[in-house]
Scaffold this motif. Sequence first.
Motif, mmCIF file in Angstrom:
data_model
loop_
_atom_site.group_PDB
_atom_site.id
_atom_site.type_symbol
_atom_site.label_atom_id
_atom_site.label_comp_id
_atom_site.label_asym_id
_atom_site.label_seq_id
_atom_site.Cartn_x
_atom_site.Cartn_y
_atom_site.Cartn_z
ATOM 1 N N ALA A 161 52.259 27.900 -19.555
ATOM 2 C CA ALA A 161 51.761 28.956 -18.671
ATOM 3 C C ALA A 161 50.309 28.725 -18.262
ATOM 4 O O ALA A 161 49.943 28.921 -17.099
ATOM 5 N N PHE A 162 49.467 28.308 -19.207
ATOM 6 C CA PHE A 162 48.055 28.105 -18.874
ATOM 7 C C PHE A 162 47.882 26.941 -17.903
ATOM 8 O O PHE A 162 46.949 26.934 -17.093
ATOM 9 N N GLU A 163 48.779 25.950 -17.961
ATOM 10 C CA GLU A 163 48.699 24.828 -17.021
ATOM 11 C C GLU A 163 49.113 25.262 -15.620
ATOM 12 O O GLU A 163 48.551 24.778 -14.631
ATOM 13 N N TRP A 164 50.065 26.185 -15.523
ATOM 14 C CA TRP A 164 50.428 26.716 -14.217
ATOM 15 C C TRP A 164 49.259 27.487 -13.596
ATOM 16 O O TRP A 164 49.061 27.461 -12.374
ATOM 17 N N VAL A 165 48.484 28.174 -14.435
ATOM 18 C CA VAL A 165 47.293 28.859 -13.942
ATOM 19 C C VAL A 165 46.317 27.850 -13.353
ATOM 20 O O VAL A 165 45.775 28.039 -12.258
ATOM 21 N N LEU A 184 46.914 24.799 -12.227
ATOM 22 C CA LEU A 184 47.460 24.185 -11.019
ATOM 23 C C LEU A 184 47.474 25.167 -9.850
ATOM 24 O O LEU A 184 47.283 24.775 -8.697
ATOM 25 N N GLY A 185 47.682 26.447 -10.136
ATOM 26 C CA GLY A 185 47.634 27.455 -9.082
ATOM 27 C C GLY A 185 46.245 27.582 -8.491
ATOM 28 O O GLY A 185 46.073 27.628 -7.263
ATOM 29 N N TYR A 186 45.234 27.637 -9.361
ATOM 30 C CA TYR A 186 43.843 27.700 -8.888
ATOM 31 C C TYR A 186 43.484 26.426 -8.136
ATOM 32 O O TYR A 186 42.822 26.473 -7.085
ATOM 33 N N LEU A 187 43.919 25.289 -8.665
ATOM 34 C CA LEU A 187 43.650 24.004 -8.020
ATOM 35 C C LEU A 187 44.225 23.984 -6.603
ATOM 36 O O LEU A 187 43.553 23.578 -5.649
ATOM 37 N N ARG A 240 42.247 14.200 -9.859
ATOM 38 C CA ARG A 240 42.107 13.668 -11.219
ATOM 39 C C ARG A 240 42.550 14.690 -12.265
ATOM 40 O O ARG A 240 43.203 14.334 -13.254
ATOM 41 N N ILE A 241 42.205 15.963 -12.030
ATOM 42 C CA ILE A 241 42.631 16.997 -12.976
ATOM 43 C C ILE A 241 44.145 17.150 -12.962
ATOM 44 O O ILE A 241 44.775 17.309 -14.013
ATOM 45 N N ALA A 242 44.751 17.071 -11.779
ATOM 46 C CA ALA A 242 46.216 17.127 -11.700
ATOM 47 C C ALA A 242 46.830 15.949 -12.455
ATOM 48 O O ALA A 242 47.830 16.109 -13.175
ATOM 49 N N ALA A 243 46.223 14.771 -12.315
ATOM 50 C CA ALA A 243 46.738 13.582 -13.008
ATOM 51 C C ALA A 243 46.582 13.725 -14.514
ATOM 52 O O ALA A 243 47.484 13.360 -15.285
ATOM 53 N N VAL A 244 45.452 14.246 -14.962
ATOM 54 C CA VAL A 244 45.235 14.445 -16.397
ATOM 55 C C VAL A 244 46.237 15.454 -16.952
ATOM 56 O O VAL A 244 46.806 15.267 -18.035
ATOM 57 N N THR A 245 46.480 16.528 -16.204
ATOM 58 C CA THR A 245 47.443 17.542 -16.630
ATOM 59 C C THR A 245 48.835 16.941 -16.758
ATOM 60 O O THR A 245 49.553 17.202 -17.734
ATOM 61 N N VAL A 284 40.389 33.686 -13.134
ATOM 62 C CA VAL A 284 40.185 34.886 -12.323
ATOM 63 C C VAL A 284 38.691 35.096 -12.082
ATOM 64 O O VAL A 284 38.262 35.424 -10.968
ATOM 65 N N TYR A 285 37.885 34.881 -13.136
ATOM 66 C CA TYR A 285 36.435 34.963 -12.941
ATOM 67 C C TYR A 285 35.967 33.946 -11.907
ATOM 68 O O TYR A 285 35.132 34.255 -11.037
ATOM 69 N N TYR A 286 36.486 32.738 -11.965
ATOM 70 C CA TYR A 286 36.070 31.714 -11.009
ATOM 71 C C TYR A 286 36.419 32.106 -9.572
ATOM 72 O O TYR A 286 35.638 31.853 -8.647
ATOM 73 N N LEU A 287 37.565 32.729 -9.390
ATOM 74 C CA LEU A 287 37.920 33.206 -8.048
ATOM 75 C C LEU A 287 36.928 34.253 -7.560
ATOM 76 O O LEU A 287 36.502 34.240 -6.396
ATOM 77 N N ILE A 288 36.558 35.174 -8.436
ATOM 78 C CA ILE A 288 35.569 36.189 -8.067
ATOM 79 C C ILE A 288 34.245 35.532 -7.698
ATOM 80 O O ILE A 288 33.602 35.888 -6.702
ATOM 81 N N PHE A 289 33.832 34.547 -8.478
ATOM 82 C CA PHE A 289 32.550 33.890 -8.232
ATOM 83 C C PHE A 289 32.537 33.160 -6.891
ATOM 84 O O PHE A 289 31.500 33.056 -6.240
ATOM 85 N N VAL A 290 33.696 32.639 -6.481
ATOM 86 C CA VAL A 290 33.775 31.944 -5.198
ATOM 87 C C VAL A 290 33.543 32.915 -4.042
ATOM 88 O O VAL A 290 32.770 32.625 -3.116
ATOM 89 N N PHE A 291 34.186 34.075 -4.098
ATOM 90 C CA PHE A 291 34.158 34.990 -2.960
ATOM 91 C C PHE A 291 33.088 36.070 -3.053
ATOM 92 O O PHE A 291 32.873 36.816 -2.090
ATOM 93 N N LEU A 292 32.408 36.171 -4.205
ATOM 94 C CA LEU A 292 31.352 37.167 -4.362
ATOM 95 C C LEU A 292 30.110 36.475 -4.913
ATOM 96 O O LEU A 292 29.791 36.571 -6.095
#
Length: 322
Positions: A23-27, A29-32, A58-63, A179-187
Amino acid sequence: MKNKGLLNRFFAIEKQPVEGFMAFEWVVLGYLTFTLALIFFTYTRLQYPDEMVWGRMRIAAVTLAMWGAYRLVPCGITRLARVVVQMALLAWWYPDTYELNCLFPNYDHLFAGYEQSLFGMQPALVFAQQFPQAVVSELMCLGYASYYPLMAVVLLYYFFCRNQEFERAAYILIGSFFVYYLIFVFLPVTGPQYYYLAAGIDNISKGVFPNVGDYFCTHQEALPIPGWKEGFFYHMVENAHAAGERPTAAFPSSHVGITMVLLCLAVHTRSWRLTAFIVPFFLLMFAATVYIQAHYLIDAIAGLLSGLLFFTVFLYSKQHYS
């Protein structure tokens, strides 16, 4: 016998290994995927779009590689490695938010104004001035420096003592981060250490909070961290800021929010020793973010509330869809 049980926890082949991504890897990849689409839509406005794209590849490849290693040898050590790798990669994702939030207007002047309206002052400006003592400074810096060690303590506790819930704990923690990173991007809010310098301490002291526009897209200078400059923990925080801090990620405080998530995870285990261990660090973290001028007080309050919210949402979602 204890050593044998520990070795089995690490190396015993699992009878029912997880087949796909966790589940955490899907998170991750979703953010990516989401931010990759944002990069492509704003490609010509970004400073380093090629590096950002290849970093994601590279992160996708590592995952994928970590999934492959686990499928070849599905045991505790490879399961743990999948979590550790994604936690380590958070250090890459954090400054990436700065590259993206430069696309949007800065809101520090608004948040500093809200702070002034609510408290009649700037707590981040006066806190360290009122308590410059070495012991206070070191306690504040100890609290701030405890951020990553606390994550390791909680995740390892789950791995060794609540192994059936280990993946869920990782999902809650990593999910909250993104989720915090998404907030930081848009705010885009940089926090006092950057905004006070850009706006001028004289203006801040007078309650004047100018709009600095896109200043932070080309400037990353910050005020020196207040406190006892000879302190051991002071130097730890100073070095960490010099190594990876950017004018980004102030609202809400992810340091406070993630520490609240860790506290909730500790309470969830019903291990009162672990909970009692984390509580003083949480209190120090809450105060430290303001003391070292990394955050406005409203950032810390929002971090506390959002951490509690994210823990609840991710806990429920994992229970509901598992």
